[in-house]
Design an enzyme around this catalytic site. Sequence first.
Site, PDB file in Angstrom:
ATOM      1  N   GLU A  55     -13.227  11.184  -3.646  1.00  9.51           N
ATOM      2  CA  GLU A  55     -13.994  12.321  -4.147  1.00  9.51           C
ATOM      3  C   GLU A  55     -14.294  13.328  -3.039  1.00  9.51           C
ATOM      4  O   GLU A  55     -14.311  14.541  -3.283  1.00  9.51           O
ATOM      5  CB  GLU A  55     -15.316  11.830  -4.764  1.00  9.51           C
ATOM      6  CG  GLU A  55     -15.143  10.880  -5.920  1.00  9.51           C
ATOM      7  CD  GLU A  55     -15.180   9.414  -5.503  1.00  9.51           C
ATOM      8  OE1 GLU A  55     -15.778   8.617  -6.227  1.00  9.51           O
ATOM      9  OE2 GLU A  55     -14.608   9.089  -4.431  1.00  9.51           O
ATOM     10  N   CYS A  78     -19.336   5.759  -5.781  1.00 11.43           N
ATOM     11  CA  CYS A  78     -20.339   4.900  -5.158  1.00 11.43           C
ATOM     12  C   CYS A  78     -21.688   5.609  -5.109  1.00 11.43           C
ATOM     13  O   CYS A  78     -21.773   6.840  -5.075  1.00 11.43           O
ATOM     14  CB  CYS A  78     -19.897   4.479  -3.759  1.00 11.43           C
ATOM     15  SG  CYS A  78     -19.679   5.848  -2.601  1.00 11.43           S
ATOM     16  N   CYS A  87     -20.703   8.923  -2.854  1.00 13.84           N
ATOM     17  CA  CYS A  87     -19.889   9.974  -3.472  1.00 13.84           C
ATOM     18  C   CYS A  87     -20.597  10.609  -4.667  1.00 13.84           C
ATOM     19  O   CYS A  87     -20.385  11.790  -4.962  1.00 13.84           O
ATOM     20  CB  CYS A  87     -18.548   9.405  -3.902  1.00 13.84           C
ATOM     21  SG  CYS A  87     -17.511   8.920  -2.506  1.00 13.84           S
ATOM     22  N   SER A 171      19.246 -21.714   3.777  1.00 15.83           N
ATOM     23  CA  SER A 171      18.814 -20.738   2.779  1.00 15.83           C
ATOM     24  C   SER A 171      19.051 -19.292   3.211  1.00 15.83           C
ATOM     25  O   SER A 171      18.722 -18.376   2.461  1.00 15.83           O
ATOM     26  CB  SER A 171      17.322 -20.920   2.473  1.00 15.83           C
ATOM     27  OG  SER A 171      16.549 -20.707   3.639  1.00 15.83           O
ATOM     28  N   TRP A 173      21.446 -16.220   3.877  1.00 18.84           N
ATOM     29  CA  TRP A 173      20.386 -15.589   3.080  1.00 18.84           C
ATOM     30  C   TRP A 173      20.757 -15.700   1.613  1.00 18.84           C
ATOM     31  O   TRP A 173      21.913 -15.450   1.249  1.00 18.84           O
ATOM     32  CB  TRP A 173      20.217 -14.129   3.473  1.00 18.84           C
ATOM     33  CG  TRP A 173      19.721 -13.912   4.849  1.00 18.84           C
ATOM     34  CD1 TRP A 173      20.440 -13.529   5.938  1.00 18.84           C
ATOM     35  CD2 TRP A 173      18.364 -14.055   5.295  1.00 18.84           C
ATOM     36  NE1 TRP A 173      19.631 -13.411   7.039  1.00 18.84           N
ATOM     37  CE2 TRP A 173      18.347 -13.727   6.668  1.00 18.84           C
ATOM     38  CE3 TRP A 173      17.167 -14.419   4.669  1.00 18.84           C
ATOM     39  CZ2 TRP A 173      17.184 -13.765   7.427  1.00 18.84           C
ATOM     40  CZ3 TRP A 173      16.018 -14.441   5.424  1.00 18.84           C
ATOM     41  CH2 TRP A 173      16.025 -14.113   6.777  1.00 18.84           C
ATOM     42  N   ARG A 187       4.408  -7.907   1.358  1.00 19.40           N
ATOM     43  CA  ARG A 187       3.471  -8.444   2.348  1.00 19.40           C
ATOM     44  C   ARG A 187       2.451  -7.381   2.765  1.00 19.40           C
ATOM     45  O   ARG A 187       1.259  -7.673   2.911  1.00 19.40           O
ATOM     46  CB  ARG A 187       4.222  -8.921   3.592  1.00 19.40           C
ATOM     47  CG  ARG A 187       5.000 -10.208   3.437  1.00 19.40           C
ATOM     48  CD  ARG A 187       5.693 -10.565   4.752  1.00 19.40           C
ATOM     49  NE  ARG A 187       6.466 -11.798   4.641  1.00 19.40           N
ATOM     50  CZ  ARG A 187       7.202 -12.303   5.621  1.00 19.40           C
ATOM     51  NH1 ARG A 187       7.266 -11.668   6.792  1.00 19.40           N
ATOM     52  NH2 ARG A 187       7.879 -13.431   5.445  1.00 19.40           N
ATOM     53  N   LEU A 207       6.102 -14.384   9.967  1.00 20.39           N
ATOM     54  CA  LEU A 207       5.314 -14.053   8.771  1.00 20.39           C
ATOM     55  C   LEU A 207       4.504 -12.767   8.933  1.00 20.39           C
ATOM     56  O   LEU A 207       3.459 -12.604   8.310  1.00 20.39           O
ATOM     57  CB  LEU A 207       4.379 -15.213   8.393  1.00 20.39           C
ATOM     58  CG  LEU A 207       5.073 -16.501   7.951  1.00 20.39           C
ATOM     59  CD1 LEU A 207       4.034 -17.574   7.649  1.00 20.39           C
ATOM     60  CD2 LEU A 207       5.960 -16.265   6.738  1.00 20.39           C
ATOM     61  N   ARG A 210       7.122  -6.277   9.320  1.00 19.35           N
ATOM     62  CA  ARG A 210       7.951  -5.639  10.339  1.00 19.35           C
ATOM     63  C   ARG A 210       8.256  -4.205   9.919  1.00 19.35           C
ATOM     64  O   ARG A 210       8.973  -3.967   8.943  1.00 19.35           O
ATOM     65  CB  ARG A 210       9.229  -6.454  10.546  1.00 19.35           C
ATOM     66  CG  ARG A 210       8.930  -7.836  11.122  1.00 19.35           C
ATOM     67  CD  ARG A 210      10.171  -8.651  11.367  1.00 19.35           C
ATOM     68  NE  ARG A 210      10.757  -9.196  10.150  1.00 19.35           N
ATOM     69  CZ  ARG A 210      10.341 -10.320   9.551  1.00 19.35           C
ATOM     70  NH1 ARG A 210       9.302 -10.999  10.052  1.00 19.35           N
ATOM     71  NH2 ARG A 210      10.933 -10.760   8.459  1.00 19.35           N
ATOM     72  N   GLY A 306       6.888 -23.252   0.323  1.00 19.29           N
ATOM     73  CA  GLY A 306       7.908 -24.090  -0.281  1.00 19.29           C
ATOM     74  C   GLY A 306       7.526 -24.550  -1.675  1.00 19.29           C
ATOM     75  O   GLY A 306       6.471 -24.199  -2.215  1.00 19.29           O
TER      76      GLY A 306
END
Length: 373
Positions: A55, A78, A87, A171, A173, A187, A207, A210, A306
């Site tokens: 706002e 708010c 706001c 696995s 790819w 992510r 993890l 990137r 997994g």
Amino acid sequence: MWSSEDSQMMSLAIQLAQKGMYTTRPNPSVGSVIVKDGVIVGEGYHIRAGGPHAEVYALNMAGDDAKDATAYVTLEPCSHYGRTPPCAKALIEHGVSRVVIAVTDPNPEVSGRGIAMLRDAGIQVDVGLLTEEAKQVNLGFLKRMQMGLPWVTVKLAASLDGKTALSNGVSKWITGPEARSDVQRLRARHCALVTGVETILADDPSLNVRHSELGWLANQLAPAEIHQPLRVVVDTQARLGAELNLFKQASPVLLVSSKPYPSNVQAAWPAHVSQQVLPTVNDRIDLQALLTLLGKTCNSVLIEAGATLAGAVLNQGLADELVLYQAMKILGGHGRNLLTLDDFQTMSDIPRINLIDERKVGKDTRLTLRVSN
């Protein structure tokens, strides 16, 4: 009750809110549009926690034109002083005559108070335009405010025959580069990423998000603007050591176990690594307790694990959403299964799943599925 202009402007406000979905946490993503005599005079969205709210950006753009205008806001303004002033007060001071709100804020510090403040000032307040559409932008924030738990998404990748790896564990790819880039963006939208100790021991992953693999998003956000998710490892028996790729990225890591790690292991951890001891159920970390812990600060949690841990989240009715990347490959009958689930004996026992979105990501297909618990 709603005019075509109302619907059009709120739709625009929702689109603006979506722009903040990678950067606002733990705050909600909010968009705002200000209209006077059928003309947009101001618009904005909340960019990051601690910065101006949607706002305020819209009012600053509108300037004097905000007087007697209509403000469209995706979430109730708010009414309290936090890191920024309320706001609702700003809307009153700028002299808007009407405020249209998509969703009432369930935050106990706000809920209904912003609406009351506006109405007490003589402003017409209309609530409930495109509510369901606006809620989709803040599923995690809304759930955390209402239940004290984060929105839980289980990310999965499998072949056409439902396998995640060959029988020997290979696995890389299954999916293509476009799907893997999409996972990086997935992510980046989450407050925390949860995996199991077996994944860490087998793959030694970082993890992290990137920046170089974010695809189109890398053109919109600088590396410093990326919010790295809290990386959580469920390690019931405290098996992990100190030499892990997980620790090399200087962003928070939380190791969750049923007992403290040996003092010599803890002493070797970098400063951004911490531990949390939680109770167990059937010799495994109590996942409800883990999500309750994360729900204190996290709007959304991504499970990248997994078959055992991902299956347990689904078995226990803790998953809100599944994101399945299906590769155009067949790995064979001896390949590793996607999920370890209960032995269902009747069709009424199986999880109830609805398809929300299906689209191609490179050569792969991404399915977004909601779980009805």
